[in-house]
Scaffold this motif. Structure first.
Motif, PDB file in Angstrom:
ATOM      1  N   PRO A 253       0.829  -1.213   0.000  1.00 26.37           N
ATOM      2  CA  PRO A 253       0.000   0.000   0.000  1.00 26.37           C
ATOM      3  C   PRO A 253       0.858   1.256   0.000  1.00 26.37           C
ATOM      4  N   SER A 254       0.412   2.232  -0.760  1.00 27.26           N
ATOM      5  CA  SER A 254       1.242   3.418  -0.987  1.00 27.26           C
ATOM      6  C   SER A 254       1.279   4.369   0.197  1.00 27.26           C
TER       7      SER A 254
ATOM      8  N   ALA B  99       8.605   9.009  -7.422  1.00 27.64           N
ATOM      9  CA  ALA B  99       7.561   9.529  -8.304  1.00 27.64           C
ATOM     10  C   ALA B  99       6.410   8.536  -8.447  1.00 27.64           C
ATOM     11  N   ALA B 100       6.718   7.240  -8.572  1.00 27.23           N
ATOM     12  CA  ALA B 100       5.674   6.223  -8.687  1.00 27.23           C
ATOM     13  C   ALA B 100       4.984   6.036  -7.342  1.00 27.23           C
ATOM     14  N   VAL B 101       3.697   5.653  -7.374  1.00 26.45           N
ATOM     15  CA  VAL B 101       2.900   5.637  -6.142  1.00 26.45           C
ATOM     16  C   VAL B 101       3.110   4.388  -5.297  1.00 26.45           C
ATOM     17  N   GLN B 102       3.618   3.303  -5.887  1.00 23.82           N
ATOM     18  CA  GLN B 102       3.842   2.074  -5.131  1.00 23.82           C
ATOM     19  C   GLN B 102       5.117   1.396  -5.618  1.00 23.82           C
ATOM     20  N   MET B 103       5.716   0.598  -4.737  1.00 23.45           N
ATOM     21  CA  MET B 103       6.904  -0.146  -5.103  1.00 23.45           C
ATOM     22  C   MET B 103       6.588  -1.119  -6.239  1.00 23.45           C
TER      23      MET B 103
ATOM     24  N   TYR C 256       4.091   4.330 -12.809  1.00 18.71           N
ATOM     25  CA  TYR C 256       3.349   5.560 -12.541  1.00 18.71           C
ATOM     26  C   TYR C 256       2.378   5.357 -11.380  1.00 18.71           C
ATOM     27  N   VAL C 257       1.089   5.128 -11.732  1.00 23.47           N
ATOM     28  CA  VAL C 257       0.051   4.981 -10.716  1.00 23.47           C
ATOM     29  C   VAL C 257      -0.583   3.597 -10.830  1.00 23.47           C
ATOM     30  N   ASN C 258      -1.334   3.214  -9.813  1.00 21.55           N
ATOM     31  CA  ASN C 258      -2.061   1.947  -9.837  1.00 21.55           C
ATOM     32  C   ASN C 258      -3.231   2.077 -10.804  1.00 21.55           C
TER      33      ASN C 258
ATOM     34  N   ASN D 269      -4.329   2.714  -4.208  1.00 22.00           N
ATOM     35  CA  ASN D 269      -4.243   1.462  -3.441  1.00 22.00           C
ATOM     36  C   ASN D 269      -5.212   0.398  -3.946  1.00 22.00           C
ATOM     37  N   GLY D 270      -5.504   0.442  -5.271  1.00 22.93           N
ATOM     38  CA  GLY D 270      -6.366  -0.567  -5.868  1.00 22.93           C
ATOM     39  C   GLY D 270      -7.849  -0.330  -5.678  1.00 22.93           C
TER      40      GLY D 270
END
Length: 723
Positions: free
Chosen positions: A198-199, A217-221, A225-227, A232-233
């Motif tokens: 979770p970001s 820059a990316a929201v999660q490992m 970019y983004v999910n 967080n899905g």
């Protein structure tokens, strides 16, 4: 021999010693300073050898033939990994996109410039599922053209040609990216210990995207970019829009470029999620030898064609996913959308109703049609008012959209290459773009000796000259080849007002140097560097070493019109261990910040060491502070810093936050003061070994020569015309 049946048949080899993660020095002592970041591209990892010149090899490349081979590959299909609809346009666009998309503007790391997608962790990121197949499809072409084309260039060229095959008129292409040969394992991608965690941990408040930890820059490992399913899905297009805006801004894109890239990226290709992610074999880095560097194969089915699993989302965005057209906008704004689950269980948006002839056909059987899809990030383009307005503008003027995407794609894939002087090939655009940080060509035919004599008589101190030249050059970062002394942007906004540049002192020095430059016809950029080098020569002579500091004229002077002030703001130093300065207290230690700065400047550990010792005795500390100035001969380029640092006549006592006293053991008097950055060169075993070399009685001259060599390297770091 003793009869020891318990050891019979045992292999004498130390099982797992080369393949399993064992206790490293930093595992045993986690607080130890890790210098690996300064050596992550050691020449010993390069199989090409020191004599290989990629730019010379490029001159032998048959560019037209290479492009034709790529077009033929893109429009064919390999049995082992079939193309969707008989075309690899989506595949190669995605491989190039995900290579370039790891770039972040805060520190310039990531990006397409090194071919780093071939190595861990990027080759095994969850967001890069099956990019390994794309690179393997390119292997026959890489094999054919060999040393004349790097992996880094080939990957980006393949993506660019893919768009041309789809029907886009691209903006241009530049060769010149050199491959690395070892993972960039010391690049910080986040503190998480699991993929797609979770970001929340990346943000002070996940509801405030601008609170994301820098330089991320990316929201999660594991994401570029983004999910695509939402924050967080959890689908919520407006919340996703907020994350998209921050993430793309941290990758150097504005709102219009963000919409163009999202729409253009999803005009071709599809998402793959027709299967179960848990049935996939391990990622490339975890797969066993029989997978031969590939990963993510379906262990319980075909896993190819219509049965491929990548993101878990399943479907194409447009009616004609291999053609460049306005189909993305027509689909997104021509229908109402509802949330559904893909066969793999991922959230995706599908049209409430749609005509059969508007649906894309199956990737293997054209008689079958499937509903198109949108991700939460696509829905963000429709829901967010600003993004929606830009979409309307593009829909009203398709030619404008084509141009905006072509330019944004070029920027995405070339952002980390640096200035145009590093571009090669027949398709380099003639236009100068402001994000390329253009600098005009500087004069070379002026009297350098006369200018030096004028500077020497100007009344400027050695510390003034050296500090100003250093501040001008230290902004260079080898991650994306931005910054440096060329252009003399230290006299322009925003650099002239940076706290770390001591604006008052800077303006005083510039007010002296600028008239001298005009008097002899030199650039201000050259004059600043020449003054610093003169200061080094004067200090070396005072130490008894006569040496000429090499100087190459030709730097130009940039103007405000050539400078994107907002873009340059990310280059502002937050700390400079070389001048013993911290803007404020940080979570990371001052010595760790020193390593980060040294690595961005392209310095080795010995070069960093000798520069620290020289800068201290030259009196270049920020604000004239005395921490680390272990000498009574300030302004003399002596090895006193190392001599006194290693002298056991002293002891070292904490005296405050990042402050230490150097105390005479006999008298108990404080002889000098120091910071953590100073003392780490005596406490760290590796750095102490270097310090001891320079402290030796027979190495004063070596110290000066090594300092000069490292100094020139810093001053010329952005002189690509000299390389």
């Amino acid at each position: 021999m003793e009869n020891n049946t318990s050891s019979a048949g045992k292999c004498p080899f130390m099982h797992g010693s080369n393949t399993e993660v064992g206790k490293s020095v930093t595992d045993w002592w986690p607080n130890a300073l890790n210098l690996d970041i300064l050596h992550q591209h050691d020449r010993k990892t390069d199989p090409m050898g020191g004599d290989f010149d990629y730019h010379k090899a490029l001159k032998k490349l048959d560019v037209a033939a290479l492009k034709q081979d790529l077009r033929e590959l893109i429009t064919s299909s390999q049995e082992w990994w079939p193309s969707d609809w008989g075309s690899y346009v989506g595949m190669f666009a995605r491989v190039a996109w995900h290579t370039a998309g790891s770039y972040r503007v805060a520190d310039g790391r990531g990006g397409a410039g090194t071919g780093n997608q071939r190595f861990a962790p990027l080759n095994s990121w969850p967001d890069n599922v099956n990019t390994d197949k794309g690179r393997r499809l390119l292997w026959p072409i890489k094999k054919k053209y060999g040393n004349k084309i790097s992996w880094a260039d080939l990957i980006i060229l393949a993506g660019t040609i893919a768009y041309e095959v789809a029907g886009l008129k691209t903006y241009g292409f530049a060769f010149g990216r050199k491959d690395i040969w070892h993972p960039e394992k010391d690049t910080y991608w986040g503190a998480e210990k699991e993929w797609l965690a979770p970001s929340d941990g990346r943000y002070e408040d996940v509801g405030k995207p601008d609170s994301m930890e820098n330089p991320l820059a990316a929201v999660q490992m594991g994401l570029i970019y983004v999910n695509p399913e939402g924050v967080n899905g959890q689908p919520d297009p407006q919340k996703t829009a907020d994350q998209v805006r921050e993430t793309f801004a941290r990758m150097a894109m504005d709102d219009e470029e963000t919409v163009a890239l999202t729409a253009g990226g999803h005009t071709i290709g599809k998402c793959h999620g027709n299967g179960r992610a848990e049935d996939l074999s391990p990622e490339p880095e975890a797969a066993d030898v029989e997978y031969q560097g590939l990963g993510w194969f379906n262990t319980k089915g075909r896993g190819i064609g219509r049965d491929t699993v990548v993101s878990g989302i399943e479907g194409a965005w447009t009616t004609n996913p291999t053609q460049w057209d306005m189909g993305y906008f027509e689909m997104l704004f021509g229908h109402e959308w509802e949330l559904k689950k893909s066969p793999a269980g991922a959230w995706q948006w599908e049209p409430v109703s749609i005509k059969d002839d508007e649906m894309p056909v199956d990737v293997e059987d054209a008689s079958i049609r499937h509903k198109p899809i949108m991700t939460d990030a696509d829905m963000a383009m429709k829901v967010d008012p600003i993004y929606n307005q830009i979409c309307q503008k593009f829909m009203a003027d398709p030619a404008y959209f084509d141009d905006c995407f072509a330019r944004a794609w070029f920027k995405l894939t070339h952002r980390d290459m640096g200035p145009k002087s590093r571009y090669y090939g027949p398709d380099v655009p003639k236009e100068d773009l402001i994000w390329q940080d253009p600098v005009p060509e500087g004069p070379t035919h002026y009297d350098i000796g006369h200018l030096k004599s004028l500077i020497a008589a100007s009344g400027l101190s050695i510390a003034d000259m050296v500090s100003t030249a250093w501040d001008s050059a230290r902004t260079f970062r080898g991650s994306d080849y931005r910054g440096g002394a060329n252009g003399a942007r230290i006299r322009l906004a925003p650099q002239k007002d940076w706290v770390g540049n001591e604006p008052e002192r800077l303006q005083r020095v510039l007010s002296v140097l600028e008239p001298l430059a005009a008097q002899v016809g030199a650039s201000i950029a050259d004059t600043i560097v020449l003054a610093g080098s003169l200061g080094v020569e004067m200090a070396a002579r005072a130490a008894g070493v006569n040496i000429d500091v090499p100087f190459a004229p030709g730097r130009g002077d940039a103007t405000d019109a050539m400078t994107d002030a907002d873009s340059f703001s990310v280059l502002e130093p937050l700390a400079d261990g070389f001048r013993n300065w911290l803007k404020q207290k940080y979570v990371v230690t001052p010595e760790e910040m020193l390593l980060d700065r040294a690595q961005l400047m392209g310095l080795t550990a010995p070069e960093m060491t000798v520069l620290i010792g020289g800068m201290r005795v030259l009196g270049t500390n920020y604000g004239g502070r005395k921490e680390g100035v272990f000498t009574d001969r300030e302004g003399v380029l002596s090895n006193d810093f190392f001599v006194n640092l290693t002298d056991m006549a002293y002891r070292w006592e904490p005296a405050g936050d990042n402050l230490y006293n150097i105390v005479d053991r006999r008298s108990g008097e404080t002889r000098w003061t120091a910071t953590r950055v100073d003392l780490v060169f005596g406490s760290n075993s590796i750095l102490r070994a270097y310090s001891e070399v320079y402290a030796q009685d027979d190495n004063q001259e070596k110290f000066v020569k090594d300092f000069v060599k490292a100094w020139v390297k810093v001053m010329n770091a952005d002189r690509f015309d000299l390389k």
